[in-house]
Design an enzyme around this catalytic site. Structure first.
Site, PDB file in Angstrom:
ATOM      1  N   ASP A  30      15.953   0.257  12.423  1.00 52.61           N
ATOM      2  CA  ASP A  30      14.939   1.462  12.777  1.00 52.61           C
ATOM      3  C   ASP A  30      15.755   2.481  13.541  1.00 52.61           C
ATOM      4  O   ASP A  30      14.889   3.189  14.385  1.00 52.61           O
ATOM      5  CB  ASP A  30      13.866   0.989  13.718  1.00 52.61           C
ATOM      6  N   MET A  65      10.608  -7.084   4.262  1.00 50.61           N
ATOM      7  CA  MET A  65      11.058  -7.741   5.591  1.00 50.61           C
ATOM      8  C   MET A  65      12.275  -8.440   5.762  1.00 50.61           C
ATOM      9  O   MET A  65      12.479  -9.490   6.051  1.00 50.61           O
ATOM     10  CB  MET A  65       9.898  -8.904   5.666  1.00 50.61           C
ATOM     11  N   GLU A  89       1.047   7.178   6.975  1.00 53.26           N
ATOM     12  CA  GLU A  89       2.051   6.645   6.291  1.00 53.26           C
ATOM     13  C   GLU A  89       2.014   7.163   4.865  1.00 53.26           C
ATOM     14  O   GLU A  89       2.983   7.511   4.263  1.00 53.26           O
ATOM     15  CB  GLU A  89       2.440   5.034   6.357  1.00 53.26           C
ATOM     16  N   SER A 114       0.986  -1.266   0.120  1.00 50.78           N
ATOM     17  CA  SER A 114      -0.054   0.049  -0.023  1.00 50.78           C
ATOM     18  C   SER A 114       0.827   1.319  -0.003  1.00 50.78           C
ATOM     19  O   SER A 114       0.603   2.413  -0.482  1.00 50.78           O
ATOM     20  CB  SER A 114      -1.098   0.001   1.196  1.00 50.78           C
ATOM     21  N   LYS A 169      -2.662   5.228   7.354  1.00 48.03           N
ATOM     22  CA  LYS A 169      -3.325   6.647   6.421  1.00 48.03           C
ATOM     23  C   LYS A 169      -2.102   7.580   6.588  1.00 48.03           C
ATOM     24  O   LYS A 169      -1.803   8.116   5.793  1.00 48.03           O
ATOM     25  CB  LYS A 169      -4.552   7.243   7.374  1.00 48.03           C
ATOM     26  N   HIS A 179       8.386   3.293   9.111  1.00 49.05           N
ATOM     27  CA  HIS A 179       8.047   2.581  10.475  1.00 49.05           C
ATOM     28  C   HIS A 179       6.887   2.955  11.044  1.00 49.05           C
ATOM     29  O   HIS A 179       6.518   4.153  11.336  1.00 49.05           O
ATOM     30  CB  HIS A 179       9.478   2.408  11.250  1.00 49.05           C
ATOM     31  N   GLU A 185      22.893   1.277   9.880  1.00 52.36           N
ATOM     32  CA  GLU A 185      23.178  -0.071  10.212  1.00 52.36           C
ATOM     33  C   GLU A 185      22.442  -0.671  11.385  1.00 52.36           C
ATOM     34  O   GLU A 185      22.250  -1.652  11.802  1.00 52.36           O
ATOM     35  CB  GLU A 185      24.834  -0.178  10.696  1.00 52.36           C
ATOM     36  N   LEU A 201      18.742  -5.616   6.065  1.00 53.66           N
ATOM     37  CA  LEU A 201      19.967  -5.361   5.095  1.00 53.66           C
ATOM     38  C   LEU A 201      21.129  -5.432   6.053  1.00 53.66           C
ATOM     39  O   LEU A 201      21.315  -4.558   7.063  1.00 53.66           O
ATOM     40  CB  LEU A 201      19.674  -4.116   4.361  1.00 53.66           C
ATOM     41  N   ASN A 213      13.431   4.344   4.855  1.00 55.57           N
ATOM     42  CA  ASN A 213      12.321   3.254   5.412  1.00 55.57           C
ATOM     43  C   ASN A 213      11.231   4.008   6.084  1.00 55.57           C
ATOM     44  O   ASN A 213      11.446   5.079   6.607  1.00 55.57           O
ATOM     45  CB  ASN A 213      12.871   2.345   6.480  1.00 55.57           C
TER      46      ASN A 213
END
Ligand code: GRF
Length: 215
Positions: A146, A91, A175, A14, A173, A110, A143, A94, A108
């Site tokens: 989050d 998911m 996001e 989404s 919403k 979150h 590294e 890295l 990213n």
């Protein structure tokens, strides 16, 4: 010239759809040049393919090691001349090597106000401690999971009767509103990451990067 963005997903996509929808306006500084899923058959990849986006599936399970998977991923990104990478429900963690190679160019999203509720199930964690406010955060990937410099945040209320599902959809919403704004700010160099764990931010654009979404 518009920046070339790759969106990495594992599931429903989404946020990918929201990033793509925003990119269709002419004054938006990026285009979605590639969508990569590590999960074959992910809903998001099917949607992307049927909307004419350039898609690739790299099933991490078909590689001998994480390093091999990331080498293939890096090759895809380089071949597609990608400027920025957006993780959107991707998911896989890295490695430090990969993250360093793309430093300041991977974002990213979150579903919590970081640094609160890092890791899995952040919406449930907010409910478990009786938080009154939660939200979402767009950050550069470092590294530390989050833990990279924060680019943008939107807060939402946590209401007394909220279930995980209800709170998740309120956060989602938020996001969808903020990810494209954060990406645009990075692509136009209004936000960057040069040193430390804090972004360099041009004041003129800071108000686009936070907000409160009541419902
Ligand atoms: C979102 O809540 C995002 O914040 C988290 O994973 C979820 C992905 O949702 N990282 P979608 O695939 O974009 O719908």
């Amino acid at each position: 010239m518009k920046k070339r963005v790759a969106v990495l997903i594992s599931g429903r996509g989404s946020n990918l759809k929201a990033l793509f929808a925003a990119s269709e306006a002419s004054d938006v500084p990026y285009e979605i040049s590639k969508v990569i899923s590590n999960r074959p058959g992910a809903d998001g990849i099917q949607w992307a393919a049927s909307n004419g986006l350039n898609v690739e599936t790299l099933d991490h399970k078909s590689f001998d090691s994480k390093a091999d998977f990331e080498t293939a991923l890096n090759e895809e990104l380089v071949a597609a001349k990608i400027d920025f990478v957006c993780l959107a429900g991707f998911m896989r963690l890295l490695s430090a090597t990969f993250v360093r190679r793309w430093r300041g160019r991977i974002l990213n999203i979150h579903p919590s106000l970081l640094p609160s509720f890092e890791g899995l199930d952040p919406q449930q964690k907010a409910l478990d401690v009786g938080a009154c406010i939660s939200g979402c955060t767009v950050h550069f990937v470092s590294e530390k999971m989050d833990g990279g410099p924060i680019i943008a945040q939107v807060a939402v209320p946590v209401l007394p009767d909220d279930t995980e599902e209800v709170l998740s959809s309120r956060i989602l919403k938020a996001e969808h509103l903020i990810y494209a704004k954060a990406l645009s700010a990075v692509c136009s160099s209004h936000v960057s990451w040069s040193q430390g764990n804090k972004v360099d931010l041009s004041k003129d654009h800071s108000t686009e990067l936070y907000g409160f979404l009541e419902s």
